[in-house]
Design a protein around this motif. Sequence first.
Motif, mmCIF file in Angstrom:
data_model
loop_
_atom_site.group_PDB
_atom_site.id
_atom_site.type_symbol
_atom_site.label_atom_id
_atom_site.label_comp_id
_atom_site.label_asym_id
_atom_site.label_seq_id
_atom_site.Cartn_x
_atom_site.Cartn_y
_atom_site.Cartn_z
ATOM 1 N N VAL A 1 0.810 -1.223 0.000
ATOM 2 C CA VAL A 1 0.000 0.000 0.000
ATOM 3 C C VAL A 1 0.845 1.276 0.000
ATOM 4 N N ASP A 2 2.067 1.206 0.487
ATOM 5 C CA ASP A 2 2.903 2.404 0.558
ATOM 6 C C ASP A 2 4.078 2.372 -0.417
ATOM 7 N N VAL A 3 4.060 1.444 -1.371
ATOM 8 C CA VAL A 3 5.197 1.354 -2.290
ATOM 9 C C VAL A 3 4.734 1.515 -3.728
ATOM 10 N N PRO A 4 5.625 1.960 -4.623
ATOM 11 C CA PRO A 4 5.267 2.090 -6.041
ATOM 12 C C PRO A 4 5.248 0.742 -6.744
ATOM 13 N N LYS A 5 4.711 0.725 -7.951
ATOM 14 C CA LYS A 5 4.589 -0.528 -8.697
ATOM 15 C C LYS A 5 5.944 -1.156 -9.007
ATOM 16 N N ALA A 6 6.977 -0.330 -9.184
ATOM 17 C CA ALA A 6 8.307 -0.880 -9.448
ATOM 18 C C ALA A 6 8.764 -1.774 -8.303
ATOM 19 N N ALA A 7 8.399 -1.429 -7.082
ATOM 20 C CA ALA A 7 8.762 -2.249 -5.925
ATOM 21 C C ALA A 7 8.032 -3.590 -5.964
ATOM 22 N N ILE A 8 6.814 -3.599 -6.526
ATOM 23 C CA ILE A 8 6.080 -4.857 -6.666
ATOM 24 C C ILE A 8 6.775 -5.743 -7.698
ATOM 25 N N VAL A 9 7.226 -5.149 -8.790
ATOM 26 C CA VAL A 9 7.963 -5.917 -9.793
ATOM 27 C C VAL A 9 9.207 -6.540 -9.162
ATOM 28 N N ALA A 10 9.930 -5.751 -8.378
ATOM 29 C CA ALA A 10 11.134 -6.265 -7.720
ATOM 30 C C ALA A 10 10.785 -7.398 -6.759
ATOM 31 N N ASP A 11 9.699 -7.231 -6.004
ATOM 32 C CA ASP A 11 9.278 -8.252 -5.053
ATOM 33 C C ASP A 11 8.780 -9.496 -5.780
ATOM 34 N N GLY A 12 8.060 -9.276 -6.887
ATOM 35 C CA GLY A 12 7.592 -10.398 -7.676
ATOM 36 C C GLY A 12 8.746 -11.212 -8.238
ATOM 37 N N ALA A 13 9.769 -10.515 -8.709
ATOM 38 C CA ALA A 13 10.952 -11.209 -9.226
ATOM 39 C C ALA A 13 11.628 -12.023 -8.126
ATOM 40 N N LYS A 14 11.652 -11.475 -6.927
ATOM 41 C CA LYS A 14 12.242 -12.168 -5.776
ATOM 42 C C LYS A 14 11.533 -13.489 -5.502
ATOM 43 N N HIS A 15 10.210 -13.486 -5.724
ATOM 44 C CA HIS A 15 9.421 -14.680 -5.432
ATOM 45 C C HIS A 15 9.076 -15.482 -6.703
ATOM 46 N N ASP A 16 9.851 -15.237 -7.757
ATOM 47 C CA ASP A 16 9.735 -16.018 -9.000
ATOM 48 C C ASP A 16 8.354 -15.927 -9.641
ATOM 49 N N THR A 17 7.757 -14.765 -9.602
ATOM 50 C CA THR A 17 6.473 -14.552 -10.269
ATOM 51 C C THR A 17 6.676 -14.610 -11.784
ATOM 52 N N PRO A 18 5.922 -15.435 -12.493
ATOM 53 C CA PRO A 18 6.033 -15.468 -13.961
ATOM 54 C C PRO A 18 5.233 -14.312 -14.563
#
Length: 236
Positions: free
Chosen positions: A161-178
């Motif tokens: 809720v307090d982070v930009p979408k780029a941070a979600i991409v980084a987090d998704g990559a960390k958790h191997d999101t396809p």
Amino acid sequence: MKTLVVCSGGLDSVSLAHKIAAEQQLIGLVSFDYGQRHRKELDFAARCAARLAVPHQIIDIAAFGGHLSGSALTDNVEVPDGHYAEETMKATVVPNRNAIMLAIAFGLAAAQKADAVAVAVHGGDHFIYPDCRPGFIDAFQRMQNEALDGYASVRLLAPYVDVPKAAIVADGAKHDTPFAETWSCYKGGNLHCGRCGTCVERSEAFHLAGVADPTDYEDRDFWKAAVSQYSAAEVR
């Protein structure tokens, strides 16, 4: 915590599902058919559930969503092109969408003895969508504490809720999101259009995160011009 994830099939919520699967006990995904023109996103939510080996519920509220007129997502209104934060993007607001979906999700979570509901609202949404802001998340939790008092205790998790979408991409990559197995485009065509607000935001997020974007866009370079022409002040 036993956690139910609200998953549209988009980049944010699929990344969240992978995060919860890694960090909590993911007990299922819940998606909503509210008559959105990009209903194909639900197919990507189903793929996510299958990949993570959890149940997937699609709640059909399309008949109700049809009464929420005036939005480019549910009505005969053209989806605008441009930066996500431009004034025209307000055409994509579906009034009370998150409040409606979360109320249903909390009912499901209580019935299923879950400890939490997770939702992928993020800082980039604050400018346009009031039910994506921290104040809404806090108020909704207080309301549910009262609504379920004596029956269940369910937490609302909104880690982005307090982070930009780029941070979600980084987090998704960390958790191997396809990421190729996610759908963002509001126009719902065969490919991501590359021009609507959510496509522009998606492209920009991959660029800022330094993560390769596997998305097939009809217009791959439009986002650069759209972003260069606009700088949004976030609303909190």
